[in-house]
Structure formats: structure tokens, C-alpha cells
Design an enzyme around this catalytic site. Structure first.
Site, PDB file in Angstrom:
ATOM      1  N   ASN A 106      77.446  18.676  74.733  1.00 28.49           N
ATOM      2  CA  ASN A 106      76.173  19.250  75.195  1.00 28.49           C
ATOM      3  C   ASN A 106      75.523  19.882  73.975  1.00 28.49           C
ATOM      4  O   ASN A 106      75.952  20.934  73.517  1.00 28.49           O
ATOM      5  CB  ASN A 106      76.459  20.304  76.282  1.00 28.49           C
ATOM      6  CG  ASN A 106      75.196  21.062  76.679  1.00 28.49           C
ATOM      7  OD1 ASN A 106      74.086  20.669  76.308  1.00 28.49           O
ATOM      8  ND2 ASN A 106      75.360  22.147  77.418  1.00 28.49           N
ATOM      9  N   LYS A 147      72.681  21.190  73.723  1.00 30.10           N
ATOM     10  CA  LYS A 147      71.757  22.308  74.033  1.00 30.10           C
ATOM     11  C   LYS A 147      70.457  22.095  73.263  1.00 30.10           C
ATOM     12  O   LYS A 147      70.044  20.946  73.081  1.00 30.10           O
ATOM     13  CB  LYS A 147      72.438  23.648  73.751  1.00 30.10           C
ATOM     14  CG  LYS A 147      73.807  23.728  74.437  1.00 30.10           C
ATOM     15  CD  LYS A 147      74.444  25.091  74.436  1.00 30.10           C
ATOM     16  CE  LYS A 147      75.775  25.019  75.180  1.00 30.10           C
ATOM     17  NZ  LYS A 147      76.438  26.314  75.304  1.00 30.10           N
ATOM     18  N   HIS A 157      73.865  24.021  84.440  1.00 27.23           N
ATOM     19  CA  HIS A 157      74.557  24.714  83.344  1.00 27.23           C
ATOM     20  C   HIS A 157      74.323  26.219  83.487  1.00 27.23           C
ATOM     21  O   HIS A 157      73.242  26.642  83.899  1.00 27.23           O
ATOM     22  CB  HIS A 157      74.053  24.210  81.986  1.00 27.23           C
ATOM     23  CG  HIS A 157      74.898  24.701  80.854  1.00 27.23           C
ATOM     24  ND1 HIS A 157      74.750  25.959  80.310  1.00 27.23           N
ATOM     25  CD2 HIS A 157      75.935  24.121  80.201  1.00 27.23           C
ATOM     26  CE1 HIS A 157      75.657  26.119  79.364  1.00 27.23           C
ATOM     27  NE2 HIS A 157      76.388  25.025  79.276  1.00 27.23           N
ATOM     28  N   GLU A 187      73.583  28.412  81.425  1.00 32.03           N
ATOM     29  CA  GLU A 187      72.399  28.916  80.716  1.00 32.03           C
ATOM     30  C   GLU A 187      71.139  28.686  81.549  1.00 32.03           C
ATOM     31  O   GLU A 187      70.205  29.479  81.517  1.00 32.03           O
ATOM     32  CB  GLU A 187      72.294  28.246  79.332  1.00 32.03           C
ATOM     33  CG  GLU A 187      73.327  28.825  78.374  1.00 32.03           C
ATOM     34  CD  GLU A 187      73.844  27.854  77.328  1.00 32.03           C
ATOM     35  OE1 GLU A 187      73.204  26.824  77.070  1.00 32.03           O
ATOM     36  OE2 GLU A 187      74.927  28.134  76.767  1.00 32.03           O
ATOM     37  N   GLU A 234      83.146  25.809  83.495  1.00 33.63           N
ATOM     38  CA  GLU A 234      82.855  26.534  82.256  1.00 33.63           C
ATOM     39  C   GLU A 234      82.805  28.034  82.535  1.00 33.63           C
ATOM     40  O   GLU A 234      81.765  28.544  82.987  1.00 33.63           O
ATOM     41  CB  GLU A 234      81.493  26.088  81.692  1.00 33.63           C
ATOM     42  CG  GLU A 234      81.403  24.607  81.401  1.00 33.63           C
ATOM     43  CD  GLU A 234      80.324  24.312  80.357  1.00 33.63           C
ATOM     44  OE1 GLU A 234      80.660  23.702  79.338  1.00 33.63           O
ATOM     45  OE2 GLU A 234      79.150  24.707  80.548  1.00 33.63           O
ATOM     46  N   GLY A 283      80.441  29.707  73.855  1.00 33.32           N
ATOM     47  CA  GLY A 283      79.842  30.132  72.593  1.00 33.32           C
ATOM     48  C   GLY A 283      80.447  31.406  72.030  1.00 33.32           C
ATOM     49  O   GLY A 283      79.913  32.003  71.105  1.00 33.32           O
ATOM     50  N   SER A 311      84.084  26.946  74.318  1.00 35.81           N
ATOM     51  CA  SER A 311      84.761  27.053  73.021  1.00 35.81           C
ATOM     52  C   SER A 311      85.860  26.009  72.817  1.00 35.81           C
ATOM     53  O   SER A 311      86.900  26.301  72.209  1.00 35.81           O
ATOM     54  CB  SER A 311      85.298  28.471  72.803  1.00 35.81           C
ATOM     55  OG  SER A 311      84.224  29.400  72.808  1.00 35.81           O
TER      56      SER A 311
HETATM   57  P1  13P Z   1      80.613  26.014  73.505  1.00 26.44           P
HETATM   58  O1  13P Z   1      81.524  24.834  73.367  1.00 26.44           O
HETATM   59  O2  13P Z   1      79.675  26.187  72.341  1.00 26.44           O
HETATM   60  O3  13P Z   1      81.351  27.258  73.886  1.00 26.44           O
HETATM   61  O4  13P Z   1      79.633  25.677  74.762  1.00 26.44           O
HETATM   62  C1  13P Z   1      80.182  25.250  75.950  1.00 26.44           C
HETATM   63  C2  13P Z   1      79.093  24.765  76.817  1.00 26.44           C
HETATM   64  O5  13P Z   1      78.278  25.523  77.297  1.00 26.44           O
HETATM   65  C3  13P Z   1      79.004  23.317  77.046  1.00 26.44           C
HETATM   66  O6  13P Z   1      78.111  23.036  78.077  1.00 26.44           O
END
Ligand code: 13P
Length: 250
Positions: free
Chosen positions: A9, A11, A94, A96, A166, A172, A212
């Protein structure tokens, strides 16, 4: 046996020229894997990504879509628009988007249905916050999110849905859930699916872990009983690192 699916992803990262170079670097590194490889890229990269992955084993997904087919929704993209350029997957719900754009369990469910209506495969994200985890609500939160996201789907559609567990506190942050912990949460999600749709369906659903994931922890996570691969953020932005995650079993 469920296959492993590793999805990146990106982003809000990567320009078209970076997308093309990334895929040109990644493709030879992952050409021999048995695992499924998906890159979920920004809308503006989709077309370039789709052209560049031709003849490779890399599939392309978007990161969001609207649930309506068309209409006066300035700035939005419909499932049909994605399907029309041959996008195969779409991330829905997601954390976010739940956090910054008022995505709710209800809109997630509408989007999942809209995705199936046009033949897109949804990757549905669920996960608890740190606060919810500390209040011992993890299982309740993630099973409820799963149930509401899948409401009204046929068994066949449920089997074709990818769920990404997640935990929000692991996204992150560099903090990964332990493989045992992540596997247990994913088992709870699978049990909930079994309760509603039956054991056969539950045993076929792909449930990924995200938060992560990196090359140093991918193997430990992805070789547990119930984790069927990962949804990878930061570590999917570097072709070599991402290839090592995809090739965790080599
Ligand atoms: P990270 O791998 O950067 O922690 O992000 C995970 C994520 O949100 C994937 O959709």
C-alpha cells in the site's frame, strides 16, 4: 491450503516515473514466487502501473473508491472507473480513511458491495486503536468491523474478500504485533466468519496482517497458522526490500 498474498500500500507516495522504475526493478526479483503480489498505488499512477506490469506476475490495486456508480461527487472515483482500466483490487476502509475521511462501517460495507458489483476484489482493513487494545476490546472491535463490512454478501463473495488485520498502533510506528498476537487476532476474525458463513468459507478467506511489516519480520509473521500474507506500507516503497518480503519463503 490458502495461498499467501503480499500487497503493497503505497499510500500518498510515488509519481508516475517512480512507479515505472519501481516495477521494472521489482518484476525480475519476484518473478519466481508462488505468492500473489499486489501493488496498491495512487490513482494517478494506476495507468502507468498497469502498463508496466504487463507480462509480469504483479497485480494492481487502488486504495479507495466511491460506492456510487456515478454522479455529482466531485473528486471521487467509482469502482467502474477502476475496472474500466483493468484494476483488479481495491483497498477499502483503511484505518487512515476511517480516521481522516469519516469512513464508517456502513460506508465500508457499501463500498465492498459496489466493488463486487463491478468485479473488483476488495481488500478490507480492520484493526483496533491502542486505547481499544488497552481496554481489552481488540476482539470485539475487529470481529464487529469484519461482520459489518461483510454484511449482506454471499458466501462466494466473502471467500473472494481479502481481509487485512492492521492494528492501528502498529501502522507506521515500527511496532509490530508479535506473530502470536497477530495470529490469534486473525483466528478470532476467522472464527467470526465461520460463525456467520460456515467453516468452509472461513477456511478459504485470505486474512493478511499489516503494521510495520518488513523483511526482517515477514517470515515469522507469514509462517503462522492463520496469517495469509501482509499489507505492507513503508517497506513496500523500496523494490528490493519489498521483494524480500514477497520472497520470505525462499
Ligand atoms: P506500515 O507498513 O508503514 O506500518 O503501514 C501499514 C499499512 O497501513 C498498510 O496498509
Amino acid at each position: 491450503m490458502r495461498k499467501k498474498i503480499i500487497a503493497g500500500n503505497w499510500k500518498m507516495n510515488m509519481l508516475p516515473n517512480e512507479t515505472i522504475s519501481f516495477i521494472e526493478e521489482l518484476a525480475p526479483l519476484v518473478k519466481d514466487t508462488e505468492n500473489e503480489v499486489i501493488l496498491c498505488v495512487p490513482y494517478t499512477d494506476l495507468f502507468y502501473a498497469l502498463l508496466t506490469v504487463q507480462g509480469t506476475n504483479i497485480k494492481i490495486g487502488a486504495q479507495n473508491m466511491h460506492f456510487e456508480e456515478k454522479g455529482a461527487y466531485t473528486g471521487e472515483i467509482s469502482g467502474q472507473m477502476l475496472k474500466s482500466i483493468n484494476v483488479e483490487y481495491v483497498i477499502i476502509g483503511h484505518s487512515e480513511r476511517r480516521q481522516y475521511y469519516n469512513e464508517t462501517d456502513e460506508s465500508v460495507n457499501k463500498k465492498v458491495k459496489a466493488a463486487f458489483n463491478v468485479g473488483l476484489k476488495p481488500i478490507v482493513c480492520v484493526g483496533e486503536t491502542l486505547e481499544e487494545r488497552e481496554a481489552n476490546k481488540t476482539v470485539e472491535i475487529i470481529t464487529t468491523q469484519t461482520q459489518l463490512a461483510l454484511e449482506g454478501l454471499s458466501k462466494e463473495e466473502v471467500e473472494n474478500t481479502i481481509i487485512a488485520y492492521e492494528p492501528i498502533w502498529a501502522i507506521g510506528t515500527g511496532k509490530t504485533a508479535t506473530s502470536e498476537d497477530a495470529n490469534n487476532s486473525i483466528k478470532e476474525i476467522r472464527n467470526k466468519i465461520a460463525e456467520i458463513y460456515g467453516q468452509n468459507t472461513a477456511s478459504r478467506v485470505i486474512i493478511q496482517y499489516g503494521g510495520s511489516v518488513k523483511s526482517s519480520n515477514a517470515k515469522e509473521l507469514f509462517t503462522t497458522s492463520d496469517i495469509d500474507g501482509g499489507l505492507v506500507g513503508g517497506a513496500s516503497l523500496k523494490a528490493e526490500e519489498f521483494s524480500k518480503i514477497i520472497n520470505f519463503d525462499k
